[in-house]
Enzyme design. Structure first.
Site, PDB file in Angstrom:
ATOM      1  N   ASP A 230      20.366  12.981  56.323  1.00 39.90           N
ATOM      2  CA  ASP A 230      21.673  12.342  56.311  1.00 39.90           C
ATOM      3  C   ASP A 230      22.353  12.548  57.658  1.00 39.90           C
ATOM      4  O   ASP A 230      22.275  13.613  58.256  1.00 39.90           O
ATOM      5  CB  ASP A 230      22.531  12.949  55.200  1.00 39.90           C
ATOM      6  CG  ASP A 230      23.761  12.106  54.930  1.00 39.90           C
ATOM      7  OD1 ASP A 230      23.730  11.332  53.963  1.00 39.90           O
ATOM      8  OD2 ASP A 230      24.743  12.206  55.711  1.00 39.90           O
ATOM      9  N   TYR A 293      19.600  23.182  50.442  1.00 39.86           N
ATOM     10  CA  TYR A 293      20.794  22.598  51.039  1.00 39.86           C
ATOM     11  C   TYR A 293      21.975  23.523  50.808  1.00 39.86           C
ATOM     12  O   TYR A 293      22.081  24.157  49.753  1.00 39.86           O
ATOM     13  CB  TYR A 293      21.132  21.255  50.378  1.00 39.86           C
ATOM     14  CG  TYR A 293      20.099  20.187  50.587  1.00 39.86           C
ATOM     15  CD1 TYR A 293      20.114  19.395  51.729  1.00 39.86           C
ATOM     16  CD2 TYR A 293      19.117  19.956  49.629  1.00 39.86           C
ATOM     17  CE1 TYR A 293      19.172  18.400  51.914  1.00 39.86           C
ATOM     18  CE2 TYR A 293      18.167  18.961  49.806  1.00 39.86           C
ATOM     19  CZ  TYR A 293      18.201  18.188  50.949  1.00 39.86           C
ATOM     20  OH  TYR A 293      17.272  17.208  51.127  1.00 39.86           O
ATOM     21  N   TYR A 361      18.857  12.975  45.737  1.00 34.54           N
ATOM     22  CA  TYR A 361      20.087  12.592  46.447  1.00 34.54           C
ATOM     23  C   TYR A 361      21.194  13.604  46.161  1.00 34.54           C
ATOM     24  O   TYR A 361      21.630  13.765  45.022  1.00 34.54           O
ATOM     25  CB  TYR A 361      20.534  11.194  46.026  1.00 34.54           C
ATOM     26  CG  TYR A 361      19.567  10.116  46.446  1.00 34.54           C
ATOM     27  CD1 TYR A 361      19.476   9.729  47.782  1.00 34.54           C
ATOM     28  CD2 TYR A 361      18.739   9.502  45.521  1.00 34.54           C
ATOM     29  CE1 TYR A 361      18.581   8.740  48.176  1.00 34.54           C
ATOM     30  CE2 TYR A 361      17.845   8.513  45.906  1.00 34.54           C
ATOM     31  CZ  TYR A 361      17.775   8.135  47.236  1.00 34.54           C
ATOM     32  OH  TYR A 361      16.893   7.162  47.619  1.00 34.54           O
TER      33      TYR A 361
END
Ligand SMILES: [Zn+2]
Length: 397
Positions: A230, A293, A361
């Site tokens: 991203d 993440y 996602y």
């Protein structure tokens, strides 16, 4: 058998040693086709002197017969139109181009033209194909030998750095330069830079490619990274990539110097640069790696019972995010969340560290995307949350 065939061939008109010998290429090794042609021609000339037979005598022009015999002057070869005589000229052209480059290996290719293919076909109709070799492969080999001799570069069928193409349609030499592939791993230390090509934006790819392009004097580049990234995320883990550098004029470069040059910048760092291959691109692209993440989430209301968020661990069903439906088909994915940790910043803001399978996602894992992602952090905590920022902190290669 050889004699009968040779007579059939020579009755088509004048046929050069290459084209004559090539029809017997599978007999005896250690000879080139023109040597075979010479042998067959000499034998036939002796037979002819002993007892003449019907034949286009231009094929014997230049022999000194003991008996008085007339031969016609040879025209040009009915098969190749004396193409083999032109090979040294083409080899010179190729050598001139190759000498400008620092490539070590090359491969020769031939693009046939229709007239030559048809001439070969009609020859084969007469003579059969029992011992023949296609003209294309002889041209390849003979041109290759000449180029090797003139340049000292090494013929390499498997991984040539340069392809020398003899285009018989346009009667010219073309060169195709194979790309150089450079493997490395990068970190992106700032937000807002896209990973790869995006008009009007400097990308991670551009930053890495810049010194490489300058040194190799290449025409373009493509980055193949292990996973997409991203634009708004930092990548604090080292992400593997292969940079494909197209049409480089110089291919032997000092990657240590390149590495230092890239690392002078503040936004992107690289390490472990080395030469790579097309094969490794496939491997890197195919790899399904887990990632960790770090997310910062703002919630609408003060968060109660944060430990409930642990229920996110397991399979998450995720339909293609609404924001991507324009460009991607609507599909249901099952992706695993492996673990989650949290840290309270204040009652409404939390930081999470989530370990997931590749391809999940993150935005939608937080928001739920109108129940298209189930479960989601917002759903479990019964408190709408918004992803404020996120970083890739670990890539399990
Ligand atoms: Zn010929």
């Amino acid at each position: 058998m050889i004699k009968e065939n040779a007579i059939k061939i020579m009755n088509l008109g004048f046929v050069c040693d290459h084209c004559l010998g090539r029809q017997f290429a599978k007999l005896l090794s250690g000879y080139s086709n023109d040597q075979r042609g010479e042998i067959v021609r000499r034998l036939l000339a002796m037979e002819y002197e002993a007892k003449p037979f019907k034949l286009d005598t231009s094929n014997f022009h230049g022999f000194t017969f003991r008996r008085k015999m007339k031969t016609r002057k040879p025209g040009i070869c009915v098969v190749c139109k004396n193409l083999f005589e032109e090979l040294p000229k083409f080899a010179d052209q190729a050598a001139k181009i190759l000498k400008k480059m620092d490539s070590k290996s090359f491969m020769v290719g031939v693009k046939m033209n229709d007239a030559l293919a048809m001439a070969e076909e009609s020859l084969w109709e007469k003579s059969g194909i029992a011992y023949c070799e296609p003209i294309k492969s002889e041209l390849n080999r003979e041109l290759g030998k000449l180029v090797e001799k003139k340049t000292g570069k090494i013929p390499d069928e498997n991984r040539p750095e340069i392809i020398v193409l003899l285009d018989l349609q346009n009667k010219q030499i073309e060169t195709l330069i194979n790309p150089v592939y450079v493997y490395g791993e990068y970190r992106k230390l700032v937000r807002g830079i896209p990973q790869t090509k995006m008009k009007g934006h400097e990308t991670v790819e551009d930053i890495i490619a810049k010194p490489l392009m300058k040194t190799t004097r290449a025409s373009s580049h493509t980055m193949h990274a292990c996973g997409r990234e991203d634009r708004q995320a930092k990548c604090l883990a080292w992400r593997p990539f292969v940079l494909e550098i197209n049409q480089p004029l110089k291919r032997r470069i000092n990657l240590k110097i390149i590495e230092r040059e890239i690392n002078r910048g503040k936004m992107v760092k690289v390490r472990n640069l080395r030469y790579s291959s097309r094969k490794e691109i496939v491997e890197i692209k195919r790899k399904k790696v887990e990632k960790v993440y770090r997310l910062r989430v703002n919630f609408e209301n003060p968060v109660r019972d944060i430990q409930r968020v642990g229920k996110i661990v397991g399979v998450v069903k995720q339909k293609t995010p609404r924001r991507l439906l324009k460009s991607k088909p609507d599909k249901l994915r099952h992706k695993k969340v492996k673990s989650i940790k949290w840290k309270k910043i204040n009652t409404k803001i939390y930081e999470f560290e989530v370990r997931t399978e590749s391809g999940l996602y993150i935005n939608e894992l937080v928001s739920g995307d109108k129940r298209r992602t189930k479960p989601s952090i917002s759903e479990i905590l019964e408190n709408p949350g918004e992803l404020k920022q996120f970083d890739v902190v670990k890539i399990f290669v």
